[in-house]
Design an enzyme around this catalytic site. Structure first.
Site, PDB file in Angstrom:
ATOM      1  N   SER A 176     -18.865 125.145  55.880  1.00 25.52           N
ATOM      2  CA  SER A 176     -18.377 124.963  54.518  1.00 25.52           C
ATOM      3  C   SER A 176     -18.975 123.701  53.892  1.00 25.52           C
ATOM      4  CB  SER A 176     -16.843 124.925  54.511  1.00 25.52           C
ATOM      5  OG  SER A 176     -16.330 124.904  53.216  1.00 25.52           O
ATOM      6  N   ASP A 186     -19.918 124.971  47.058  1.00 24.66           N
ATOM      7  CA  ASP A 186     -20.131 124.283  48.326  1.00 24.66           C
ATOM      8  C   ASP A 186     -21.107 125.101  49.167  1.00 24.66           C
ATOM      9  OD1 ASP A 186     -18.485 126.429  48.946  1.00 24.66           O
ATOM     10  OD2 ASP A 186     -17.300 125.321  50.412  1.00 24.66           O
TER      11      ASP A 186
END
Length: 468
Positions: free
Chosen positions: A99, A235
């Site tokens: 992530s 992200d």
């Protein structure tokens, strides 16, 4: 688990790349297949653009094959795209991604066909006993199966409709986001003019809750150099959006989520305790449900709401990721539920909201309650040290007030849903919480002005660092 420290955090397992060995990743996938996906005949497998992700994907593929199942490799794709395709195929899925955390760390997310695994599923995986071979032969990853990518693109192009964003110029901060090409393709299919910026093959750890100072400066510089209506990004695995207005000012994720929920005409909103209280103060929703931080908790609450017959169930997190607990409609078209964080839906929703209201991105918040949030983090703080410090604050009201907001008025309420969230009589809010994904201590603040929220957040973290 004890030897490597690679464990489940807020969402999926995370750890330093050097500890995420072939053996460790193989063992976790074997445990997942045993405890959760024993009836599956195939497993969808995808990953982000981190340099370590393909090797970890190969270790996962080896484990899947050794259980007699077929790994269906979809390549580098946004996490929500993999989850969406898995739901369509009615198959479990595995996504290799860290992530937003730095490139020297990585992780694995596990999905049932219905969506993200639950905390109970995590416990079942962690408790499993598996057999490991003497050596693990990593298979070569095949060419990516294209249908997963195509289905994700069509999901949004069909729902929003060609021409929807005609007349808008949208800059895309591409960096190392796994969605950079898909995002550009979808925007262009909706007739927006796209300006591509900041593309790099070096992994950039974009944290949408703690935007780096260089990204704040870069966005403003780009706004001066390019004439755009919005600047958008995600992200690393594209389940969290990053959206800036025409001036290059980044919007807070919880405000993005609130605006999206309004755009989608949500009736029930589920959001963690860290999100802005403008959700309740706006009066836009029949019900606002608060949870612990982490998509599994949001999903659990959304599932319970849907089970009670409630419609229009939308979840969002302070990082801006949007989750659909039930289908939503717009102009006679339906968008199916997707109970995992997604970055594309909030990006497209805010751009459409601009068009429908004939206003600038910076003007979308003008009718919201004037509550402002800020957040930041202290890095390289072991979780056990963070937890011990927060426990000490619970037992010392004087130290708590001094650390959270020196000079603030009396404490009105303390919420221990997740970490320590303190509301003062002036309605200033300070929330301290150890990260579930990395050795970080996070601070969230909310106040009547952005200046106060930012100032209190900065001073609180300085006080914490001094006290540690």
């Amino acid at each position: 688990m004890d030897r490597t420290g690679v464990r489940f955090g807020t969402s999926g397992i995370r750890g330093p790349v050097v500890q995420m060995t072939d053996e460790t990743c193989y063992a976790y996938v074997m445990a997942f297949m045993q405890a959760i996906a024993s009836d599956a005949d195939k497993v969808i497998l995808g990953h982000d653009l981190r340099p370590s992700s393909p090797r970890i994907a190969a270790a996962c593929a080896a484990a899947i094959k050794d259980t007699g199942r077929e790994p269906l490799y979809v390549g580098s794709l946004p996490t929500p795209a993999v989850a969406c395709f898995a739901s369509w195929m009615q198959a479990p899925a595995i996504v290799i991604t860290g992530s937003h955390i730095p490139y020297d760390r990585n992780g694995i997310k596990f999905y049932r066909a219905e969506g993200e695994i639950s905390k109970a599923d995590e416990e079942a995986i962690s408790a499993a006993t598996v057999d490991l071979p003497d050596s693990i032969a990593l298979p070569a990853l095949p060419e990516a199966f294209p249908l997963a990518r195509q289905a994700y693109v069509r999901r949004y192009v069909d729902f929003f409709g060609a021409g929807t964003l005609s007349g808008l110029t949208v800059a895309v901060y591409e960096h190392s986001s796994v969605a950079r090409d898909i995002l550009r393709e979808v925007l262009q299919a909706l007739d927006a003019k796209v300006v591509s910026l900041g593309r790099t093959d070096v992994f950039v750890p974009i944290d949408t809750e703690a935007v780096r100072a260089e990204d704040v400066e870069q966005a403003r510089a780009w706004a001066s150099e390019h004439r755009f209506d919005a600047l958008v990004s995600t992200d690393g695995d594209a389940d969290r959006p990053l959206i800036a207005d025409e001036k290059g000012s980044w919007l807070r994720g919880d405000i993005v989520g609130l605006l999206c929920a309004q755009f989608l005409k949500a009736q029930v909103v589920v959001t963690p305790v860290s999100s802005n209280t403008a959700a309740e103060r706006s009066g836009s929703f029949m019900k606002v449900l608060r949870t612990r931080i982490g998509s599994p908790y949001v999903i659990e609450a959304m599932t319970a709401a849907v089970a009670k017959g409630q419609a229009g169930v939308v979840g969002y997190e302070a990082n801006g990721g949007l989750l659909l607990g039930s289908a939503v409609g717009r102009h006679g078209k339906a968008l199916s539920a997707l109970p995992t964080r997604d970055a594309l839906l909030p990006i497209l929703s805010l751009l459409c909201l601009m068009k429908e209201n004939n206003c600038r991105m910076s003007e979308l918040t003008r009718d919201l309650p004037r509550r402002f949030t800020a957040s930041d983090r202290l890095q390289n703080i072991p979780p056990e040290k963070s937890r011990a410090f927060i426990d000490s604050l619970k037992n010392d009201a004087g130290l708590l007030a001094k650390v959270c907001a020196a000079g603030a008025d009396s404490i009105l309420h303390i919420d221990e849903t997740d970490g320590l969230r303190v509301t003062f009589a002036s309605q200033l809010i300070v929330h301290l919480r150890p990260s579930g994904n990395a050795p970080e201590l996070r601070c969230y603040t909310e106040a009547d002005s952005m200046e106060q929220a930012t100032s209190v957040c900065e001073s609180c973290l300085k006080n914490v660092l001094a006290a540690l």
